[in-house]
Design a protein around this motif. Sequence first.
Motif, PDB file in Angstrom:
ATOM      1  N   LEU A 122       0.830  -1.212   0.000  1.00  0.00           N
ATOM      2  CA  LEU A 122       0.000   0.000   0.000  1.00  0.00           C
ATOM      3  C   LEU A 122       0.864   1.263   0.000  1.00  0.00           C
ATOM      4  CD1 LEU A 122      -2.767  -0.898   2.622  1.00  0.00           C
ATOM      5  CD2 LEU A 122      -2.857  -1.164   0.139  1.00  0.00           C
ATOM      6  N   CYS A 123       0.325   2.289  -0.606  1.00  0.00           N
ATOM      7  CA  CYS A 123       1.054   3.544  -0.763  1.00  0.00           C
ATOM      8  C   CYS A 123       0.127   4.704  -0.386  1.00  0.00           C
ATOM      9  CB  CYS A 123       1.454   3.631  -2.238  1.00  0.00           C
ATOM     10  SG  CYS A 123       2.324   5.116  -2.697  1.00  0.00           S
ATOM     11  N   PRO A 165      -5.115  13.841  -9.995  1.00  0.00           N
ATOM     12  CA  PRO A 165      -4.039  12.895  -9.657  1.00  0.00           C
ATOM     13  C   PRO A 165      -4.359  11.453 -10.057  1.00  0.00           C
ATOM     14  CG  PRO A 165      -4.418  14.401  -7.836  1.00  0.00           C
ATOM     15  CD  PRO A 165      -5.538  14.617  -8.816  1.00  0.00           C
ATOM     16  N   ASP A 166      -5.658  11.127 -10.252  1.00  0.00           N
ATOM     17  CA  ASP A 166      -6.026   9.762 -10.672  1.00  0.00           C
ATOM     18  C   ASP A 166      -5.217   9.320 -11.890  1.00  0.00           C
ATOM     19  OD1 ASP A 166      -8.033  10.347  -8.855  1.00  0.00           O
ATOM     20  OD2 ASP A 166      -9.621   9.404 -10.031  1.00  0.00           O
ATOM     21  N   PHE A 172      -1.924   1.270 -10.328  1.00  0.00           N
ATOM     22  CA  PHE A 172      -2.367   1.040  -8.947  1.00  0.00           C
ATOM     23  C   PHE A 172      -3.884   0.874  -8.930  1.00  0.00           C
ATOM     24  CE2 PHE A 172       1.481   3.585  -7.897  1.00  0.00           C
ATOM     25  CZ  PHE A 172       1.989   2.896  -6.810  1.00  0.00           C
ATOM     26  N   GLU A 173      -4.358   0.320  -7.832  1.00  0.00           N
ATOM     27  CA  GLU A 173      -5.791   0.377  -7.549  1.00  0.00           C
ATOM     28  C   GLU A 173      -5.984   1.492  -6.505  1.00  0.00           C
ATOM     29  OE1 GLU A 173      -9.137  -2.390  -5.310  1.00  0.00           O
ATOM     30  OE2 GLU A 173      -7.133  -3.210  -5.682  1.00  0.00           O
ATOM     31  N   ILE A 174      -6.874   2.430  -6.786  1.00  0.00           N
ATOM     32  CA  ILE A 174      -7.133   3.492  -5.800  1.00  0.00           C
ATOM     33  C   ILE A 174      -8.110   2.921  -4.767  1.00  0.00           C
ATOM     34  CG2 ILE A 174      -8.095   5.806  -5.427  1.00  0.00           C
ATOM     35  CD1 ILE A 174      -7.357   6.417  -8.382  1.00  0.00           C
ATOM     36  N   ILE A 175      -7.666   2.793  -3.513  1.00  0.00           N
ATOM     37  CA  ILE A 175      -8.575   2.189  -2.534  1.00  0.00           C
ATOM     38  C   ILE A 175      -9.159   3.216  -1.554  1.00  0.00           C
ATOM     39  CG2 ILE A 175      -7.585  -0.134  -2.687  1.00  0.00           C
ATOM     40  CD1 ILE A 175      -6.254   0.351  -0.028  1.00  0.00           C
ATOM     41  N   TYR A 176      -8.618   4.428  -1.551  1.00  0.00           N
ATOM     42  CA  TYR A 176      -9.146   5.457  -0.642  1.00  0.00           C
ATOM     43  C   TYR A 176      -8.783   6.831  -1.193  1.00  0.00           C
ATOM     44  CZ  TYR A 176     -10.241   7.912   3.682  1.00  0.00           C
ATOM     45  OH  TYR A 176     -10.796   8.751   4.614  1.00  0.00           O
ATOM     46  N   LYS A 177      -9.723   7.745  -1.092  1.00  0.00           N
ATOM     47  CA  LYS A 177      -9.490   9.094  -1.597  1.00  0.00           C
ATOM     48  C   LYS A 177     -10.246  10.076  -0.703  1.00  0.00           C
ATOM     49  CE  LYS A 177     -10.360  10.862  -6.112  1.00  0.00           C
ATOM     50  NZ  LYS A 177     -10.707  10.457  -7.477  1.00  0.00           N
ATOM     51  N   ILE A 199      -4.861   6.616  -1.002  1.00  0.00           N
ATOM     52  CA  ILE A 199      -4.218   5.361  -0.609  1.00  0.00           C
ATOM     53  C   ILE A 199      -4.380   4.394  -1.770  1.00  0.00           C
ATOM     54  CG2 ILE A 199      -4.122   3.455   1.049  1.00  0.00           C
ATOM     55  CD1 ILE A 199      -5.040   5.436   3.187  1.00  0.00           C
ATOM     56  N   LEU A 200      -3.270   3.780  -2.166  1.00  0.00           N
ATOM     57  CA  LEU A 200      -3.209   2.989  -3.395  1.00  0.00           C
ATOM     58  C   LEU A 200      -2.679   1.601  -3.108  1.00  0.00           C
ATOM     59  CD1 LEU A 200      -1.250   5.945  -4.742  1.00  0.00           C
ATOM     60  CD2 LEU A 200      -3.540   5.404  -5.598  1.00  0.00           C
TER      61      LEU A 200
END
Length: 202
Positions: A122-123, A165-166, A172-177, A199-200
């Motif tokens: 995760l990033c 930024p998307d 990546f999968e974007i899991i939180y924004k 969070i990616l």
Amino acid sequence: MIKKFYPSSLYNFLRLIQTNPVNKKILDCGAGGRDPKLAFFHENGFETYGIDISDEQINDAQNFCEKNSINLRITKGDMKNIPFDSNFFGYVFSYLSMVHLSKKDTAIAINEMHRVLMKGGLCYLNFLSKDDVNFDEKRESDPGEIISFHENQEYVHSYYEDDKPDDYFKNFEIIYKEKRHILNGKYFNTGRTCILDYILKK
Ligand SMILES: C[S@@+](CC[C@H](N)C(=O)[O-])C[C@H]1O[C@@H](n2cnc3c(N)ncnc32)[C@H](O)[C@@H]1O
């Protein structure tokens, strides 16, 4: 260890990485300064690594480490060319540091973060929103980029529309924004700061 509070987004990232155990290695890109965010992850049992491009900022972080008898492993490095092997880290983050890169360099840095992150890792990254008080269209050099000077040194700040930024996160999968308005924060006492948090997952 000095007990203190950290930005809310780091608690959110901690919550997710604690429930997504890959390994314990975490990297901060732009890790220097008097208030190293890695201390929070050290306190929570992670094996911390950090890079920063500035000797002065590394020195400040080193002083913090000595005062608190901890080793956060912060060394000199450029996030556009991260000095670690591919797939080495379970977690990577950058807290209000990537905001100092041009948009072209931001894409390079994010590719590097993707490279050093292991599959499933995760990033956490943040960006300045164009709704931030310091964004001023009239001062743009390139779209969304503003150059300023501090002690004769040139600094860039990059600003984004909400979903822009998307475009960096194809791999990546974007899991939180989240979009955060900070009324009274550490970095900006000039007014309303606005940050886009991501969070990616790799
Ligand atoms: C506003 S400070 C934030 C420091 C820290 N993340 C914090 O929250 O206190 C930005 C940091 O990013 C570092 N930085 C800027 N460009 C960088 C690059 N290309 N690679 C690594 N660090 C960089 C600066 O030296 C500085 O320490």
